[in-house]
Each structure stands twice: as structure tokens, then as C-alpha cells.
Write a protein that holds these residues in place. Structure first.
Motif, PDB file in Angstrom:
ATOM      1  N   UNK A 301      23.137 150.185  79.754  1.00  0.00           N
ATOM      2  CA  UNK A 301      23.401 149.095  80.685  1.00  0.00           C
ATOM      3  C   UNK A 301      24.824 148.581  80.543  1.00  0.00           C
ATOM      4  N   UNK A 302      25.317 147.992  81.627  1.00  0.00           N
ATOM      5  CA  UNK A 302      26.701 147.543  81.651  1.00  0.00           C
ATOM      6  C   UNK A 302      26.964 146.415  80.660  1.00  0.00           C
ATOM      7  N   UNK A 303      26.018 145.499  80.529  1.00  0.00           N
ATOM      8  CA  UNK A 303      26.237 144.339  79.675  1.00  0.00           C
ATOM      9  C   UNK A 303      26.396 144.753  78.214  1.00  0.00           C
ATOM     10  N   UNK A 306      29.630 146.560  77.708  1.00  0.00           N
ATOM     11  CA  UNK A 306      30.772 145.654  77.695  1.00  0.00           C
ATOM     12  C   UNK A 306      30.933 145.004  76.325  1.00  0.00           C
ATOM     13  N   UNK A 307      29.837 144.561  75.728  1.00  0.00           N
ATOM     14  CA  UNK A 307      29.892 143.946  74.404  1.00  0.00           C
ATOM     15  C   UNK A 307      30.402 144.950  73.369  1.00  0.00           C
ATOM     16  N   UNK A 308      29.891 146.177  73.411  1.00  0.00           N
ATOM     17  CA  UNK A 308      30.314 147.193  72.451  1.00  0.00           C
ATOM     18  C   UNK A 308      31.801 147.507  72.584  1.00  0.00           C
ATOM     19  N   UNK A 309      32.272 147.664  73.817  1.00  0.00           N
ATOM     20  CA  UNK A 309      33.686 147.968  74.037  1.00  0.00           C
ATOM     21  C   UNK A 309      34.577 146.818  73.581  1.00  0.00           C
ATOM     22  N   UNK A 348      33.518 147.934  82.508  1.00  0.00           N
ATOM     23  CA  UNK A 348      32.222 147.289  82.698  1.00  0.00           C
ATOM     24  C   UNK A 348      32.353 145.880  83.258  1.00  0.00           C
ATOM     25  N   UNK A 349      33.382 145.149  82.886  1.00  0.00           N
ATOM     26  CA  UNK A 349      33.563 143.828  83.483  1.00  0.00           C
ATOM     27  C   UNK A 349      33.776 143.954  84.986  1.00  0.00           C
ATOM     28  N   UNK A 443      21.619 139.196  85.090  1.00  0.00           N
ATOM     29  CA  UNK A 443      21.267 140.176  86.117  1.00  0.00           C
ATOM     30  C   UNK A 443      20.576 141.367  85.477  1.00  0.00           C
ATOM     31  N   UNK A 444      19.725 142.081  86.237  1.00  0.00           N
ATOM     32  CA  UNK A 444      19.056 143.261  85.683  1.00  0.00           C
ATOM     33  C   UNK A 444      20.055 144.344  85.329  1.00  0.00           C
TER      34      UNK A 444
END
Length: 461
Positions: A301-303, A306-309, A348-349, A443-444
Motif C-alpha cells: 500500500x502507498x501509505x 511512504x513511511x518506509x521511504x 507515494x506522496x 483512505x483505503x
């Protein structure tokens, strides 16, 4: 130009490869303008025009902070524009060409050095930032109208960030080389301004031409006033959380960017090639890891991606605090890790932004992509403006000595420590800390709902 046109509706699915590439070419313009002023304008003011670091920081901050006011207006205007090219594409061409011309003017230096030259730079930079607002806001608004497929937006953003990384590499690595080849000082910066202006113009015309066959969307019913539209954006809780996180992270990235020349000069002791090598190590791996980030985003998932990156970016840049104790051969691989994290953070953002816009349309029945992207780019611009301002303040507080010779003056140990701190620990905190805000992004993920507009209920607050 305010009557709704009869035009194609947003595309429901995948886009042709030529549209991916055509849209991505606009990142040559956004990448060049986002990179070069942040990289070279502060050193240009302090080490060529002889402006004190604190004053230089203010001169860099104020014109870009102006975009915080202009960007939402540009978004509203583009939302209500009707033309045979669609509501966004005219701005890619006309504002893009104006941006190129005005960028060259920033470094034209008609008054030489000193206070008149500094005032001229401030005015020229203000005009350029205004042109950039009218290019960037419609450009960033387009993905929400090009496709409504969740995964396709990630693919579109992957192409865009790949070209953005290339633009950062070309503009960030080559621009200092052009300054050196042009004779340093005022003459070298004039040649550099022309080089970057040509790059911006190519990207703007390429994006305009490359998206001519793409779905352009059409003007839809929107809130009657700008104030009402901004209120809608403020009520969108996922958008608000993502925006606040991205603004603070942008300030962190811009702080790194502002410190590259100073870090190369004073920490690496390599004023001629250090900045170019840093950019090559930063951007080269970023281009290579784009497909990997796409697969990671599809899996987790994108969220989460994004946190990992973001954490990879923050940890990598914090590790550079040990640079004075390490050989250059050990520093550049760490910079490569920082670049890999930056690539994912951007992908991802920016891929999550159209999801927020679609969610709002499903909730309200109104498509207001221009206003959302106007607010977004205003926040991003504020973050990018704060970075050099923050770094300039650190230089001022640590006792940095300015010069009007085109070459940096010798610096004290406290000044060198400020250069190191501003390039490492401070931006690491700015990138990592705002991740806590993403707890309110609800968001999903792709696993929940990958192929249709996202609706999660009526609680947007």
C-alpha cells in the motif's frame, strides 16, 4: 473563459505509454526550478553578491512564500478555465515559457554585486515564482483528470518521479559545472541561468505536446468562491494529514538541497566536483529503484511505502553527520541510500494526492482538483522556501562569512559545524517527525479498493 466546455470525461483506466512520458516531461520544468534555486541561489547571494547569510535567507524565502498566496488562486483559475486544450494544458505552455524566460533573468545580474543586485534578484525571483505557480498547479492537478484508476496513478507518478529525478540530476549536477565552465562569478551564473531556462522550456513544451491526446477533463460544478473551496480542502482529513506531512518533509529535503554546495566545499573539501558527485550519487540510484518502489507500493500500500521511504531518507541523511570522520568513498554510498528514500517519498506522496481528490469528489459530487493542488503546491512551495531559509539562519547563527569574489571565504570551526548540522541532523528530524501526522490518513489501500473511486464515509474531519 469561464463557461464549462464540452470535453472528455476523466479516463477510467490505463493510459497510453506516450501519455505517461508526455506528462512526465513537465517534471523537467518543476525539477529544474525546484532544484537550482535551492541549490545555487543562496550560495550565489552569499559568495558572489556578498550578501550576509541572514539577509540572503530572507531574500530566498519571501518570493517563494509568496506562492503560498498565489497557488490557490492559480488553482481556482485553472479549475474555471475553458479552452479547446482543456482547463490545464494552456498553462503548461504559456506559464512554462514565461517561467523559462524569468528564470534566466534571475541570474542576469544587470547591477553587478551589492545591495542593488540583491534587490533585483528578489524582484526577479518573485516574478519567476508567480509564473511557476501558474505552471505547477495545473500540472499537478492533471493526474486526477487523466485517470481514475488507483494503481494507474502510481504508474503515472512513477514516470513523473523518474523524469523528476533525471531533471534533478541534470540541473543539480550540471548547473554547477556550467557556472565553473562559464568563468565562475557573475558570468558563470549568467550562462547557468540560460542553460536551466532552456531545460525548463523543453519540459514545458514537451508536456504540452505530449498530453495532447490525453483525456483532459472538463470544468464541473465547484464551490462559488475561493474561500468556500479552501474550506472544502480543509475539511478533507486525509488530504490535510498528507499535506502537513509533505510540507514539513519538503522543508527537510530543501534544507539538504540548500546545504549541498556548503557541504561539498567545507566538509568534503571538494569545491569543484563535490556537489556534482553528491547529486550523481543522490539521483542515479533513485532512477534505478523506481520499479522497486512501484512493486513495494502494490504489495504493502502507498501509505506504508511512504513511511518506509521517509524513514530510509531520514536515517541516511542523519548518518552523514559522521562525514568529517569518513573517507569520501564511504560517504557517497550513504548519499545513494538517501536518494533511494527520497525517490519513494516523492512517488507515494504524489500518488496519494489524486486519491484524496477523488475521495472528495465522491463525498461532495464536485471535482475541484485545481483548488486541492493549488493548496498542495502552495504548501510544497512553502516547505521548499523554508529549507534555504532555515539553512541560511543556521549559517548566520554559526558565524558564516560571506564573500563577493565568487569563491567561498575560509570558515571557522563553529561555521563548519553549522554547515554539517544543517545538512544532516536537522533535515532528518524534519523528514521523520511529521510521519506521526499520517495516523489521520484513512483512505483505503490498494488491497481494500484498487480500481474504483475511494469512498470511506462522510467523516472528513
Amino acid at each position: 473563459m469561464n463557461a464549462p466546455p464540452a470535453g472528455p470525461l476523466p479516463a477510467p483506466g490505463r493510459l497510453p505509454r506516450r501519455v505517461h512520458l508526455g506528462y512526465a516531461l513537465g517534471s523537467l520544468a518543476t525539477g529544474a526550478f525546484g532544484t537550482v534555486p535551492g541549490l545555487l541561489l543562496l550560495p550565489y547571494l552569499t559568495d558572489t553578491l556578498g550578501v550576509a547569510a541572514g539577509v540572503a535567507a530572507l531574500l530566498v524565502l519571501v518570493p517563494k512564500a509568496w506562492d503560498v498566496l498565489v497557488n490557490p488562486v492559480a488553482g481556482r483559475i485553472s479549475d474555471r478555465t475553458a479552452s479547446r486544450w482543456g482547463p490545464r494544458r494552456p498553462y503548461l505552455l504559456f506559464a512554462g515559457l514565461a517561467l523559462a524566460l524569468l528564470f534566466a533573468a534571475i541570474f542576469a545580474a544587470p547591477f553587478g554585486s551589492g545591495s542593488p543586485a540583491a534587490g533585483y534578484v528578489a524582484v526577479a525571483f518573485l516574478a519567476t515564482a508567480t509564473a511557476f505557480a501558474f505552471f505547477q498547479v495545473p500540472y499537478v492537478a492533471m493526474p486526477a483528470e487523466l485517470t481514475e484508476e488507483y494503481a494507474e496513478r502510481t504508474r503515472l507518478m512513477t514516470w513523473r518521479i523518474a523524469v523528476l529525478a533525471l531533471a534533478i540530476l541534470v540541473s543539480g549536477a550540471v548547473a554547477p559545472m556550467v557556472v565553473s565552465a562559464g568563468g565562475e562569478g557573475l558570468a558563470g551564473h549568467r550562462w547557468m541561468g540560460l542553460f536551466v531556462a532552456a531545460l525548463i522550456a523543453f519540459g514545458a513544451v514537451g508536456a504540452f505536446a505530449g498530453t495532447r491526446a490525453a483525456p483532459t477533463g472538463r470544468v464541473r460544478e465547484s464551490e462559488p468562491t475561493l474561500r468556500a473551496q479552501l474550506a472544502v480542502a480543509a475539511r478533507n482529513r486525509p488530504f490535510r494529514a498528507l499535506l502537513l506531512c509533505f510540507v514539513v518533509q519538503s522543508a527537510g529535503v530543501a534544507t539538504i538541497l540548500a546545504g549541498v554546495n556548503y557541504f561539498a566545499d567545507q566538509i568534503l573539501r571538494d569545491p569543484r566536483t563535490g556537489a556534482t558527485l553528491l547529486f550523481a550519487c543522490f539521483v542515479g540510484p533513485a532512477l534505478l529503484v523506481m520499479p522497486l518502489w512501484t512493486r513495494i507500493g502494490a504489495r504493502v500500500g502507498k501509505l506504508r511505502a511512504l513511511v518506509a521511504a521517509s524513514l530510509l531518507l531520514a536515517v541516511g541523511v542523519a548518518a552523514l553527520v559522521s562525514a568529517p570522520l569518513l573517507p569520501a568513498a564511504a560517504i557517497y554510498p550513504v548519499v545513494a541510500l538517501v536518494g533511494a528514500g527520497y525517490a519513494g517519498q516523492q512517488v507515494f506522496a504524489l500518488a496519494m494526492l489524486p486519491d484524496c481528490i477523488s475521495w472528495d469528489e465522491a463525498r461532495t459530487g464536485r471535482r475541484q482538483a485545481g483548488v486541492f493542488t493549488g493548496v498542495w503546491t502552495a504548501g510544497e512551495t512553502l516547505g521548499l522556501a523554508l529549507g534555504p531559509g532555515i539553512y541560511g539562519l543556521v549559517l548566520q547563527l554559526s558565524g558564516y562569512v560571506s564573500s563577493d569574489t565568487g569563491t567561498a571565504a575560509a570558515q571557522s570551526d563553529p561555521a563548519r559545524f553549522g554547515i554539517l548540522l544543517g545538512f544532516t541532523v536537522l533535515p532528518a528530524l524534519l523528514v521523520a517527525a511529521p510521519l506521526a501526522l499520517l495516523r489521520r490518513y484513512n483512505l483505503p489501500t490498494a488491497n481494500d479498493d484498487a480500481d474504483r473511486p475511494v469512498v470511506v464515509g462522510n467523516d472528513s474531519r
